[in-house]
Design a protein around this motif. Structure first.
Motif, mmCIF file in Angstrom:
data_model
loop_
_atom_site.group_PDB
_atom_site.id
_atom_site.type_symbol
_atom_site.label_atom_id
_atom_site.label_comp_id
_atom_site.label_asym_id
_atom_site.label_seq_id
_atom_site.Cartn_x
_atom_site.Cartn_y
_atom_site.Cartn_z
ATOM 1 N N UNK A 166 94.680 53.171 54.076
ATOM 2 C CA UNK A 166 93.903 52.054 53.505
ATOM 3 C C UNK A 166 94.362 50.712 54.063
ATOM 4 N N UNK A 167 95.639 50.620 54.369
ATOM 5 C CA UNK A 167 96.150 49.337 54.870
ATOM 6 C C UNK A 167 95.997 49.205 56.388
ATOM 7 N N UNK A 168 95.330 50.174 56.988
ATOM 8 C CA UNK A 168 94.990 50.065 58.412
ATOM 9 C C UNK A 168 96.082 50.480 59.375
ATOM 10 N N UNK A 169 97.075 51.261 58.892
ATOM 11 C CA UNK A 169 98.155 51.652 59.800
ATOM 12 C C UNK A 169 98.012 53.082 60.332
ATOM 13 N N UNK A 170 96.909 53.727 59.970
ATOM 14 C CA UNK A 170 96.718 55.092 60.472
ATOM 15 C C UNK A 170 95.353 55.168 61.160
ATOM 16 N N UNK A 171 95.327 55.811 62.299
ATOM 17 C CA UNK A 171 94.045 56.042 62.976
ATOM 18 C C UNK A 171 94.052 57.444 63.563
ATOM 19 N N UNK A 172 92.863 57.909 63.918
ATOM 20 C CA UNK A 172 92.756 59.251 64.481
ATOM 21 C C UNK A 172 92.722 59.171 66.009
ATOM 22 N N UNK A 173 93.402 60.057 66.665
ATOM 23 C CA UNK A 173 93.375 60.069 68.125
ATOM 24 C C UNK A 173 93.663 61.477 68.594
ATOM 25 N N UNK A 205 107.335 72.932 73.179
ATOM 26 C CA UNK A 205 106.043 73.604 73.304
ATOM 27 C C UNK A 205 104.985 72.540 73.543
ATOM 28 N N UNK A 206 103.970 72.917 74.310
ATOM 29 C CA UNK A 206 102.913 71.948 74.572
ATOM 30 C C UNK A 206 101.930 71.970 73.405
ATOM 31 N N UNK A 207 101.643 70.790 72.883
ATOM 32 C CA UNK A 207 100.728 70.674 71.751
ATOM 33 C C UNK A 207 99.567 69.793 72.203
ATOM 34 N N UNK A 208 98.351 70.287 72.023
ATOM 35 C CA UNK A 208 97.192 69.444 72.319
ATOM 36 C C UNK A 208 96.300 69.494 71.100
ATOM 37 N N UNK A 209 96.240 68.408 70.399
ATOM 38 C CA UNK A 209 95.532 68.424 69.122
ATOM 39 C C UNK A 209 94.900 67.077 68.840
ATOM 40 N N UNK A 210 93.910 67.121 67.972
ATOM 41 C CA UNK A 210 93.427 65.880 67.382
ATOM 42 C C UNK A 210 94.412 65.556 66.264
ATOM 43 N N UNK A 211 94.932 64.345 66.275
ATOM 44 C CA UNK A 211 95.982 63.975 65.322
ATOM 45 C C UNK A 211 95.682 62.650 64.652
ATOM 46 N N UNK A 212 96.315 62.456 63.512
ATOM 47 C CA UNK A 212 96.387 61.102 62.955
ATOM 48 C C UNK A 212 97.627 60.448 63.542
ATOM 49 N N UNK A 213 97.502 59.157 63.790
ATOM 50 C CA UNK A 213 98.634 58.402 64.341
ATOM 51 C C UNK A 213 99.017 57.275 63.404
ATOM 52 N N UNK A 214 100.306 57.007 63.376
ATOM 53 C CA UNK A 214 100.811 55.856 62.631
ATOM 54 C C UNK A 214 101.121 54.757 63.641
ATOM 55 N N UNK A 215 100.712 53.526 63.308
ATOM 56 C CA UNK A 215 100.893 52.411 64.262
ATOM 57 C C UNK A 215 102.339 51.924 64.291
ATOM 58 N N UNK A 216 103.199 52.783 64.779
ATOM 59 C CA UNK A 216 104.618 52.437 64.840
ATOM 60 C C UNK A 216 104.851 51.250 65.776
ATOM 61 N N UNK A 217 104.008 51.176 66.821
ATOM 62 C CA UNK A 217 104.199 50.108 67.821
ATOM 63 C C UNK A 217 104.108 48.719 67.184
ATOM 64 N N UNK A 218 103.401 48.638 66.055
ATOM 65 C CA UNK A 218 103.246 47.330 65.408
ATOM 66 C C UNK A 218 104.543 46.873 64.743
ATOM 67 N N UNK A 219 105.558 47.753 64.696
ATOM 68 C CA UNK A 219 106.766 47.421 63.924
ATOM 69 C C UNK A 219 107.994 47.122 64.768
ATOM 70 N N UNK A 220 107.786 47.115 66.076
ATOM 71 C CA UNK A 220 108.936 46.927 66.953
ATOM 72 C C UNK A 220 109.684 45.623 66.635
ATOM 73 N N UNK A 221 108.944 44.528 66.655
ATOM 74 C CA UNK A 221 109.570 43.217 66.412
ATOM 75 C C UNK A 221 110.110 43.113 64.996
ATOM 76 N N UNK A 222 109.272 43.581 64.062
ATOM 77 C CA UNK A 222 109.646 43.483 62.645
ATOM 78 C C UNK A 222 110.948 44.228 62.367
ATOM 79 N N UNK A 223 111.064 45.398 62.985
ATOM 80 C CA UNK A 223 112.280 46.191 62.753
ATOM 81 C C UNK A 223 113.498 45.491 63.337
#
Ligand code: MSP
Length: 693
Positions: A119-126, A156-174
């Motif tokens: 809901x807060x916009x930190x998850x998307x499908x890819x 193991x090789x995994x090829x899937x449709x996944x949900x992603x968390x926008x971890x990249x948005x937290x680099x500076x904040x962390x």
């Protein structure tokens, strides 16, 4: 290291939740014992404490372990979770809650957090295509064929449709967060490692899987299950009420969150110091106050772990020397945050040196003399000033302990044990010099024994979180009653010299730490060996079945599969023996056709450390190479097997033994009387991979 004591009058600490793919061992006990010691001290200081532990029960690794054990994941996880809990109870660990990630309260909270992040916009499908390490349940950078950088196993090789968390948005904040909260993570090595990981750039994190079912479904998109680490980390909040509608739970969450210490093993720092705070920041939930990593407990030169086959069970030490001895050893011997060796020798040395001859002997001398010279009653004496070493210990011990420097804290405390002991020896209250009057001697005895007993009272109060059983005994011997009651009444808060009042009636002397004799090491080793043997025997049940049938028919040499990996297959393969055909069930040709027997050639043969019976073989089937474990080590020299052609059951379900996967089973005759195997082979030349039918 920063003082991790929270300023508020409540304290929340957690252990990692343990994977239930294997039984608990000393490595797991280590983290839990450390937490128990901290929790006991906090409570005894009058701080309302919540100590959480539990089990991590979802994910591919657990799913596969259950499959290999031949039961459902739920049955499997319930059994192993009960073993963890049972061990913590046996060791007297005072956890306040034990969470299992398969519990409803946890699922509800994980789904709530997932929805909040979405809901807060930190998850998307890819879509994700990459490498996954099932053992560490971690995504790994690199092309197919990349081994896991942590455990070295093939990914193991995994090829899937996944949900992603926008971890990249937290680099500076962390990075800003680490900078402004230098006490957030420790030790220093962990802090450096985490910061450099974040500095090297954060990619978005895949947080769902579609190829597995054993997990918590993504709310509203149930074909996805939530990535096991997101699931697992959330236990720290679901256990204290996050996700519940019950106002009581909500109050508890408000009271205890954020956690004061997440105590973890150093190998899982990235999950706790990077992902976890990022998830919480994204959800608008406060981050924990601190994460503290313990080092690894090493045994036989390597990290103690089931997959290395070098574990020692806490039960063994408990049985021979008691849980206090284990607690003392782990906290005294290993500087917290560093790796440390476990050995039975070192354990017994510490036990005899510090506990039996040190603290135990001191208590016994003083309590016995108070009984002998004063009828077990603390004599009337004007109060004395605290010796300076006592004052130093009263300040130094808490400071070191609260900085998680347990080893340093105990070192200081044992300096006081030695000083008190020396004071007794020096004044020798048991010996009256001829030129001393009776009344002077009595005064000296009273002074020396009350001071020594007071020293013991202080030592005992301080050591209680580390040696709770021994401290309870000493407390009674000093006439102080139940130490558990004293702890509930925050006895550590006002600990000061002079608390032992004249007239106090001492309890009966009782041994604390009986000296460990030479056989203690042998007894512990035997307990471990017999446990290892029964583990191997359990895995080789099929061999036992086949061999006992062979023994019943000495004139016959039944063909039997001696790979010990799978008993069920052995039964199917053992032909009827003389005299037993009447009750032997026949199988149809179709049943037989299900067994894929193939010619293979041995490329590599080597012994498996600590498993007398097992050889690890790499075999070539022509169309593929694979690893097989075979219970023939007592009969075949590995070097002599190389190049030899054998017959294997090629379609047997893989099975793990000693942390190694066995992908098939070789065939051999089993010779009476003791079942010596003779490998099946051919007189003519046969191509690799040829099928036997
Ligand atoms: N399930 C994850 C943790 C999830 S926490 C949200 C996990 N489980 S584990 O069972 O593999 O390991 C749990 C912890 O056990 C480790 O982090 C570590 O604290 C402890 N140890 C297991 N073996 C150990 C040693 N040999 N030595 C010290 N601690 C070790 O990771």
């Amino acid at each position: 290291m920063a003082d991790s004591t929270s300023s508020a009058n409540r304290f929340y600490l957690t252990t990692p939740i343990y994977y239930v793919n294997a039984r608990p061992h000393l490595g797991h006990a280590y983290s839990t014992i450390v937490c128990d010691a901290i929790a006991r001290r906090k409570r005894a200081l009058g701080i309302e404490t919540w100590f959480l532990t539990g089990t991590d029960e979802h994910g591919q690794k657990i799913e596969r372990s259950a499959e290999q054990a031949g039961c459902s994941p739920q049955e499997f996880t319930t059994k192993i979770a009960a073993e963890f809990r049972g061990l913590w109870d046996r060791l007297g660990l005072t956890y306040d809650d034990f969470i299992r990630t398969t519990e409803e309260r946890h699922k509800r909270g994980v789904q709530k957090l997932f929805s909040t992040l979405r809901d807060r916009g930190f998850i998307y499908k890819g879509s994700y295509s990459g490498q996954y390490c099932v053992f560490d349940e971690a995504y790994v950078e690199g092309p197919p064929g990349t081994p896991c950088p942590d455990c070295g196993r093939m990914t193991e090789t995994v090829s899937e449709e996944n949900y992603f968390f926008k971890l990249s948005a937290f680099e500076r904040k962390l990075l800003e967060f680490y900078e402004s909260n230098p006490g957030f993570m420790g030790p220093e090595s962990t802090r450096r490692e985490v910061i450099s990981f974040v500095r090297s750039g954060l990619k978005d994190l895949s947080i769902s899987r579609t190829s597995i079912t054993w997990g918590i479904p993504v709310p509203g998109d149930e074909k996805h299950v939530i990535y096991v680490w997101l699931d697992a980390l959330v236990n720290y909040i679901t256990a204290i009420g996050y996700g519940s509608d019950d106002p009581k739970d909500q109050k508890k969450f408000e009271k205890f969150w954020p956690a004061d210490i997440h105590l973890i093993g150093k190998e899982i720092s990235r999950f706790h110091c990077v992902y976890w705070p990022a998830f919480l920041m994204a959800a608008g939930i406060p981050v924990p106050r601190s994460v503290r990593a313990n080092g690894w407990l090493l045994f036989d030169q390597g990290k103690m772990s089931k997959s290395r086959g070098n574990i020692v069970r806490a039960e063994t030490v408990d049985e021979v020397l008691g849980a206090d001895a284990l607690r003392y050893f782990l906290l005294r011997e290993i500087p917290f945050g560093q790796d440390g060796n476990f050995s039975f020798d070192a354990l017994v040395q510490r036990y005899n040196g510090d506990l039996a001859n040190g603290y135990g002997n001191l208590v016994s001398r003083v309590v016995n003399m108070v009984h002998k010279y004063f009828g077990g009653v603390v004599p009337e004496m004007p109060s004395s000033d605290a010796p300076s070493i006592v004052q130093q210990t009263l300040e130094g011990f808490p400071a070191a302990f609260d900085a998680l420097n347990f080893s340093g804290a105990l070192q200081q405390l044992w300096a006081l044990v030695a000083e008190t002991d020396g004071y007794l020896t020096e004044n020798a209250p048991w010996k009256k010099p001829t030129d001393r009057s009776d009344s002077d001697h009595q005064k000296l005895q009273a002074r020396v024994l009350t001071d020594a007993a007071e020293g013991i009272r202080i030592i005992t109060a301080l050591v209680y979180p580390i040696l709770p059983d021994a401290a309870a005994k000493v407390w009674r011997q000093l006439g102080q009653g139940e130490i558990g009651d004293a702890a509930r009444n925050a006895f550590l808060k006002n600990l000061a010299w002079g608390g032992l009042t004249p007239g106090t009636k001492f309890g009966e002397p009782a041994p604390l730490f009986p000296r460990a004799e030479k056989d203690a090491i042998e007894r512990m080793q035997n307990l471990e060996d017999s446990n290892n043997r029964s583990a191997v025997d359990a895995a080789s049940q099929g061999e036992a079945t086949a061999l006992s049938q062979a023994a019943a028919a000495p004139s016959e040499v039944p063909a039997t599969a001696v790979n010990t990996a799978d008993g069920r297959a052995n039964e199917a393969l053992t032909p009827p023996t003389a005299g037993s055909s009447a009750d032997q069930q026949h199988i149809s040709i179709d049943d037989f056709a299900k067994v894929d027997l193939r010619v293979a050639q041995i490329l590599v043969a080597e012994r498996v450390p600590k498993a007398d019976k097992l050889l690890r073989l790499e075999v070539d089937l022509g169309y593929e190479k694979r690893q097989i474990l075979a219970g023939i080590a007592q009969y075949y020299e590995p070097e002599k097997l190389i190049g030899r052609k054998i017959v294997i059951v090629a379609n047997l379900a893989p099975r793990k033994m000693r942390g190694l996967e066995s992908n098939g089973m070789l065939l051999a005759a089993s010779l009476p009387p003791d079942g010596a195997p003779v490998l099946a082979g051919f007189l003519e030349e046969v191509p690799l991979g040829a099928r036997l039918k």
